[in-house]
Design a protein around this motif. Sequence first.
Motif, PDB file in Angstrom:
ATOM      1  N   VAL A   1       0.837  -1.204   0.000  1.00  0.00           N
ATOM      2  CA  VAL A   1       0.000   0.000   0.000  1.00  0.00           C
ATOM      3  C   VAL A   1       0.871   1.253   0.000  1.00  0.00           C
ATOM      4  CG1 VAL A   1      -1.718   1.344   1.274  1.00  0.00           C
ATOM      5  CG2 VAL A   1      -1.929  -1.147   1.136  1.00  0.00           C
ATOM      6  N   ASN A   2       1.741   1.381   1.007  1.00  0.00           N
ATOM      7  CA  ASN A   2       2.542   2.595   1.142  1.00  0.00           C
ATOM      8  C   ASN A   2       3.609   2.717   0.057  1.00  0.00           C
ATOM      9  OD1 ASN A   2       1.035   2.638   3.461  1.00  0.00           O
ATOM     10  ND2 ASN A   2       2.749   2.488   4.877  1.00  0.00           N
ATOM     11  N   GLY A   3       4.363   1.640  -0.125  1.00  0.00           N
ATOM     12  CA  GLY A   3       5.457   1.682  -1.090  1.00  0.00           C
ATOM     13  C   GLY A   3       5.023   1.458  -2.516  1.00  0.00           C
ATOM     14  N   GLY A   4       3.907   0.749  -2.700  1.00  0.00           N
ATOM     15  CA  GLY A   4       3.460   0.400  -4.041  1.00  0.00           C
ATOM     16  C   GLY A   4       2.402   1.315  -4.609  1.00  0.00           C
ATOM     17  N   ILE A   5       1.154   1.089  -4.205  1.00  0.00           N
ATOM     18  CA  ILE A   5       0.047   1.844  -4.802  1.00  0.00           C
ATOM     19  C   ILE A   5       0.154   3.335  -4.497  1.00  0.00           C
ATOM     20  CG2 ILE A   5      -1.597   1.710  -2.888  1.00  0.00           C
ATOM     21  CD1 ILE A   5      -2.442   0.952  -6.560  1.00  0.00           C
ATOM     22  N   HIS A   6       0.733   3.681  -3.336  1.00  0.00           N
ATOM     23  CA  HIS A   6       0.823   5.091  -2.951  1.00  0.00           C
ATOM     24  C   HIS A   6       2.049   5.776  -3.534  1.00  0.00           C
ATOM     25  CE1 HIS A   6       1.233   8.326   0.409  1.00  0.00           C
ATOM     26  NE2 HIS A   6       0.562   8.798  -0.621  1.00  0.00           N
ATOM     27  N   ARG A   7       3.215   5.427  -3.046  1.00  0.00           N
ATOM     28  CA  ARG A   7       4.409   6.173  -3.425  1.00  0.00           C
ATOM     29  C   ARG A   7       4.876   5.872  -4.851  1.00  0.00           C
ATOM     30  NH1 ARG A   7       8.016   5.619   2.183  1.00  0.00           N
ATOM     31  NH2 ARG A   7       6.212   5.655   3.619  1.00  0.00           N
ATOM     32  N   PHE A   8       4.681   4.617  -5.301  1.00  0.00           N
ATOM     33  CA  PHE A   8       5.141   4.284  -6.650  1.00  0.00           C
ATOM     34  C   PHE A   8       4.101   4.606  -7.721  1.00  0.00           C
ATOM     35  CE2 PHE A   8       5.331   1.063 -10.116  1.00  0.00           C
ATOM     36  CZ  PHE A   8       6.412   1.624 -10.787  1.00  0.00           C
ATOM     37  N   TRP A   9       2.948   3.938  -7.689  1.00  0.00           N
ATOM     38  CA  TRP A   9       1.993   4.117  -8.776  1.00  0.00           C
ATOM     39  C   TRP A   9       1.287   5.472  -8.743  1.00  0.00           C
ATOM     40  CZ3 TRP A   9       1.806  -1.459  -7.582  1.00  0.00           C
ATOM     41  CH2 TRP A   9       2.278  -2.249  -8.650  1.00  0.00           C
ATOM     42  N   THR A  10       0.895   5.944  -7.569  1.00  0.00           N
ATOM     43  CA  THR A  10       0.162   7.215  -7.516  1.00  0.00           C
ATOM     44  C   THR A  10       1.080   8.410  -7.712  1.00  0.00           C
ATOM     45  OG1 THR A  10      -1.516   6.297  -6.028  1.00  0.00           O
ATOM     46  CG2 THR A  10      -1.335   8.693  -6.132  1.00  0.00           C
ATOM     47  N   HIS A  11       2.169   8.475  -6.943  1.00  0.00           N
ATOM     48  CA  HIS A  11       3.015   9.670  -6.966  1.00  0.00           C
ATOM     49  C   HIS A  11       4.254   9.543  -7.841  1.00  0.00           C
ATOM     50  CE1 HIS A  11       0.624  11.772  -4.040  1.00  0.00           C
ATOM     51  NE2 HIS A  11       0.726  10.782  -3.161  1.00  0.00           N
ATOM     52  N   ARG A  12       4.534   8.337  -8.339  1.00  0.00           N
ATOM     53  CA  ARG A  12       5.714   8.125  -9.190  1.00  0.00           C
ATOM     54  C   ARG A  12       6.967   8.672  -8.516  1.00  0.00           C
ATOM     55  NH1 ARG A  12       3.489   4.465 -12.278  1.00  0.00           N
ATOM     56  NH2 ARG A  12       5.083   4.744 -13.862  1.00  0.00           N
ATOM     57  N   ALA A  13       7.082   8.400  -7.216  1.00  0.00           N
ATOM     58  CA  ALA A  13       8.198   8.932  -6.423  1.00  0.00           C
ATOM     59  C   ALA A  13       9.501   8.187  -6.679  1.00  0.00           C
ATOM     60  CB  ALA A  13       7.851   8.878  -4.929  1.00  0.00           C
ATOM     61  N   TYR A  14       9.424   7.071  -7.359  1.00  0.00           N
ATOM     62  CA  TYR A  14      10.615   6.330  -7.767  1.00  0.00           C
ATOM     63  C   TYR A  14      10.226   5.418  -8.918  1.00  0.00           C
ATOM     64  CZ  TYR A  14       8.712   2.388  -5.024  1.00  0.00           C
ATOM     65  OH  TYR A  14       7.914   1.382  -4.522  1.00  0.00           O
ATOM     66  N   LYS A  15      11.195   4.776  -9.523  1.00  0.00           N
ATOM     67  CA  LYS A  15      10.931   3.827 -10.600  1.00  0.00           C
ATOM     68  C   LYS A  15      11.214   2.415 -10.090  1.00  0.00           C
ATOM     69  CE  LYS A  15      12.026   7.152 -14.248  1.00  0.00           C
ATOM     70  NZ  LYS A  15      12.930   7.493 -15.386  1.00  0.00           N
ATOM     71  N   ALA A  16      10.547   1.442 -10.679  1.00  0.00           N
ATOM     72  CA  ALA A  16      10.702   0.061 -10.215  1.00  0.00           C
ATOM     73  C   ALA A  16      10.755  -0.902 -11.398  1.00  0.00           C
ATOM     74  CB  ALA A  16       9.539  -0.315  -9.298  1.00  0.00           C
ATOM     75  N   LYS A  17      11.646  -1.872 -11.302  1.00  0.00           N
ATOM     76  CA  LYS A  17      11.725  -2.900 -12.334  1.00  0.00           C
ATOM     77  C   LYS A  17      10.534  -3.854 -12.200  1.00  0.00           C
ATOM     78  CE  LYS A  17      16.709  -2.745 -13.097  1.00  0.00           C
ATOM     79  NZ  LYS A  17      17.983  -3.505 -13.151  1.00  0.00           N
ATOM     80  N   TRP A  18      10.309  -4.656 -13.236  1.00  0.00           N
ATOM     81  CA  TRP A  18       9.098  -5.477 -13.271  1.00  0.00           C
ATOM     82  C   TRP A  18       9.022  -6.445 -12.092  1.00  0.00           C
ATOM     83  CZ3 TRP A  18       9.002 -10.749 -13.339  1.00  0.00           C
ATOM     84  CH2 TRP A  18      10.173 -11.428 -13.703  1.00  0.00           C
ATOM     85  N   GLN A  19      10.174  -6.942 -11.620  1.00  0.00           N
ATOM     86  CA  GLN A  19      10.153  -7.872 -10.487  1.00  0.00           C
ATOM     87  C   GLN A  19       9.556  -7.212  -9.246  1.00  0.00           C
ATOM     88  OE1 GLN A  19      12.821  -7.097 -12.376  1.00  0.00           O
ATOM     89  NE2 GLN A  19      14.201  -8.849 -12.673  1.00  0.00           N
ATOM     90  N   LEU A  20       9.977  -5.976  -8.994  1.00  0.00           N
ATOM     91  CA  LEU A  20       9.468  -5.257  -7.825  1.00  0.00           C
ATOM     92  C   LEU A  20       8.006  -4.876  -8.027  1.00  0.00           C
ATOM     93  CD1 LEU A  20       9.727  -3.916  -5.107  1.00  0.00           C
ATOM     94  CD2 LEU A  20      10.815  -1.944  -6.204  1.00  0.00           C
ATOM     95  N   ARG A  21       7.624  -4.529  -9.239  1.00  0.00           N
ATOM     96  CA  ARG A  21       6.230  -4.163  -9.497  1.00  0.00           C
ATOM     97  C   ARG A  21       5.294  -5.349  -9.248  1.00  0.00           C
ATOM     98  NH1 ARG A  21       8.218  -2.199 -14.350  1.00  0.00           N
ATOM     99  NH2 ARG A  21       6.548  -3.114 -15.616  1.00  0.00           N
ATOM    100  N   VAL A  22       5.740  -6.538  -9.586  1.00  0.00           N
ATOM    101  CA  VAL A  22       4.943  -7.741  -9.304  1.00  0.00           C
ATOM    102  C   VAL A  22       4.787  -7.930  -7.803  1.00  0.00           C
ATOM    103  CG1 VAL A  22       4.901 -10.267  -9.435  1.00  0.00           C
ATOM    104  CG2 VAL A  22       5.516  -8.926 -11.455  1.00  0.00           C
TER     105      VAL A  22
END
Length: 270
Positions: free
Chosen positions: A16-37
């Motif tokens: 929730v915090n690291g994924g849907i919030h900080r990554f997908w919503t705010h694009r605060a960092y980039k993530a490779k496909w392994q981490l996105r899964v």
Amino acid sequence: MGLQVYVVGTLQAIGVNGGIHRFWTHRAYKAKWQLRVILLIFYCIAGMNNPFEWVRDHRVHHKYTDTDADPHNSNRGFFFSHVGWLMMKKHPEVIQKGSQIDMSNVMADPIFIFGCKYFLILNIVFAFLLPILIPVYAWNEIWSRAVMSQILRYVLSLNFAWSVNSAAHMFGSKPYNTQINPSENRLVAFMAYGEGWHNYHHVFPWDYKAAELGDYKLNIVTMYIDLFAKIGWAYDLKQPSAELVKTVLRKKGDGSHWSIVSEANNKTEQ
């Protein structure tokens, strides 16, 4: 049972915090496909809304904070901002402004699209079935304890997450901007794994830490993002410069920031 609640709760907090919030919503960092899964699976453990709805509603929340267009407008009271907004029809302004939110960047991610398309089954499997079945078949946990542990985890985690929308918009200090409701709430930060530094977050929503200081004790999810960054799965971590933060807090803050307090104490001692 307590360990089961904590472990599963930590996994979903990362989602929730690291994924849907900080990554997908705010694009605060980039993530490779392994981490996105991993982030998608961990988000599904939380048993919240469809990823598309979560991102859209949260982007609306930041763009129109505490107005009629905010899905959980705190000016409508604690109960509404905490859970009431999920129990009633959305305000027409929320629907109108939500339809105008640009979702193109997340819809360009095939992993995100997969999560949206198959969210119902993913939610059932990862939020309820596996957290109950694994303890039973892996270490012979009795069914009643396995079920109760996940009911407890689900109820607590939802209320901890909702407290960011309610308590952290009503109680706490405002060292970065006194003109907005979001506040720094240490208790919420503890309960929500680092999401309670809300005055800072609304001023600098692109910071991957969602807080100024990288204190892992009260921002556990940041620790995991940093760990993924060490192996190269998370990269381009965004954060404002120290100079920008200092400028903003001195212009708009309430004077409660530790640097200002420390400076005042030094002057007093002299």
